[in-house]
Motif scaffolding. Structure first.
Motif, short mmCIF file in Angstrom:
data_model
loop_
_atom_site.label_atom_id
_atom_site.label_comp_id
_atom_site.label_asym_id
_atom_site.label_seq_id
_atom_site.Cartn_x
_atom_site.Cartn_y
_atom_site.Cartn_z
N ALA A 99 0.82 -1.77 -0.44
CA ALA A 99 0.12 0.50 0.01
C ALA A 99 0.92 1.40 0.12
CB ALA A 99 -0.72 0.09 1.26
N VAL A 100 2.09 1.82 0.88
CA VAL A 100 3.20 2.14 0.99
C VAL A 100 3.46 2.69 -0.63
CG1 VAL A 100 4.57 3.40 1.87
CG2 VAL A 100 3.64 2.14 3.08
N VAL A 101 3.88 1.51 -1.25
CA VAL A 101 4.75 1.95 -2.83
C VAL A 101 3.56 1.60 -3.42
CG1 VAL A 101 5.69 0.07 -4.64
CG2 VAL A 101 5.95 -0.45 -2.42
N SER A 102 1.87 1.19 -3.46
CA SER A 102 1.11 2.03 -4.12
C SER A 102 0.84 3.71 -4.73
CB SER A 102 -0.43 1.39 -4.28
OG SER A 102 -1.36 2.12 -4.59
N VAL A 103 0.83 4.18 -2.54
CA VAL A 103 1.26 5.55 -2.64
C VAL A 103 2.39 5.94 -3.01
CG1 VAL A 103 0.81 7.61 -1.08
CG2 VAL A 103 -0.52 5.19 -0.34
N CYS A 104 3.13 6.26 -2.87
CA CYS A 104 4.60 6.76 -3.38
C CYS A 104 4.57 6.29 -4.96
CB CYS A 104 5.90 5.56 -2.92
SG CYS A 104 6.15 5.86 -1.50
N LEU A 105 3.58 5.51 -5.66
CA LEU A 105 4.13 5.50 -7.40
C LEU A 105 2.77 6.42 -7.57
CD1 LEU A 105 5.01 2.08 -8.03
CD2 LEU A 105 6.24 4.35 -8.87
N THR A 106 1.57 7.03 -6.97
CA THR A 106 0.85 7.50 -7.04
C THR A 106 0.95 8.69 -8.74
OG1 THR A 106 -0.82 6.88 -5.87
CG2 THR A 106 -1.39 9.07 -6.92
N PRO A 107 2.47 9.61 -7.78
CA PRO A 107 2.40 10.92 -8.84
C PRO A 107 2.93 10.92 -9.78
CG PRO A 107 2.65 11.34 -6.07
CD PRO A 107 2.58 9.93 -6.54
#
Length: 306
Positions: A99-107
């Motif tokens: 989930a953290v990786v997903s948030v970091c790749l959102t931008p």
């Protein structure tokens, strides 16, 4: 004892990474003083744009320069988030870290559009100096900001058919002032936010001051001259910007390549890193640091005159 020493090492690494992030981003939570000259200028020129309005203008500018639509951008963002979650799940075997990786790749789509818009933005800036010079000369003669910008817009569109005209920020400025909001200061702030150029931003701030005191209009010409002098510096900086991005991506790749290597070379250490609280916290700090430094690299690699 071995596990305790590993946890202590992870704590030390976590502390060092946190300290490095604060030093790199120049964060100081105890700094409360403000520049009195900046406060005075804000008092004279009026309030700035709201954060939401500034963000909206930023994305509108990106969409205009890249030809991307809002729907396409949302699809790209969703794909980046889903891809980041799957990659994190495969790499760490942990839903929380995924989930953290997903948030970091959102931008990621934002970075992509920013890099893609650099060419279009540079083409706009190449003609910006001439535009500023025309408007300044017109304003020096008529002492009316709206009339000066309107004269430039009419001259620009005189020989272009209506169906072939591409609205520019100056066209939008006149339309907003005439039809939506007659507040000239607010319209100038919106105009400055649509064109990312530090000389143009300084020129707009001087226009706002001229709106209060017309005697300052002759201070507009040195800003245009300084913008012309910066063109030669831009050519030298382009190669340096490419090298900075290359070095950053190489460093980030090497930093995260250690984790899959550890999975095959030392399964016990990999388990401690991905299953214990301290190990997960260390990975989260690494991901957030990579995200923060990506924004920092994007900031320092923008063109010299932006």
């Amino acid at each position: 004892r071995l596990e305790m020493s590993i946890q202590i090492s992870l704590i030390l690494v976590f502390a060092l990474i946190s300290l490095a992030m604060f030093l790199l981003l120049r964060l100081n939570p105890f700094a409360v003083e403000q520049n009195p000259l900046k406060k005075r200028r804000l008092y004279l020129t009026g309030a700035k744009l709201k954060i939401t309005e500034r963000i909206s203008i930023r994305f509108q500018t990106l969409f205009r320069q890249t030809g991307c639509t809002q729907k396409k951008y949302l699809v790209m963002t969703g794909a980046a988030a889903a891809g980041g979650f799957l990659a994190g799940l495969m790499l760490f075997n942990s839903a929380e870290l995924a989930a953290v990786v997903s948030v970091c790749l959102t931008p990621a789509p934002f970075f992509y559009l920013t890099v893609k818009s650099a060419t279009a933005a540079r083409e706009e800036i190449e003609g910006l100096e001439n535009t500023m010079s025309i408007i300044t000369n017109a304003y020096a003669g008529c002492d009316d900001i709206i009339k000066a910008v309107e004269t430039y817009v009419e001259e620009k569109n005189r020989y272009i058919p209506v169906h072939l005209r591409n609205p520019t920020p100056f066209d939008e400025f006149i339309s907003e002032i005439r039809l939506i909001n007659p507040n000239v200061e607010h319209g100038l702030y919106r105009l400055s936010a649509k064109i990312k150029n530090r000389y143009f931003a300084e020129w707009v701030k001087m226009l706002i001051l001229c709106y209060h005191d017309r005697r300052l209009k002759f201070a507009l010409f040195p800003i245009i001259k300084a913008m012309n002098d910066a063109k030669s510096m831009q050519i030298e900086s382009d190669g340096m910007m490419v090298r900075v991005w290359r070095d950053y991506l190489l460093t980030a790749g090497l930093m995260f390549s250690v984790i899959p290597m550890m999975r095959f070379s030392n399964a016990e250490w990999f388990s401690i890193l991905t299953q214990t609280t301290i190990g997960k916290l260390l990975i989260v700090i690494m991901l957030l640091t990579a995200l923060a430094t990506a924004f920092y690299v994007m900031k320092i690699t923008k063109p010299v005159n932006r």
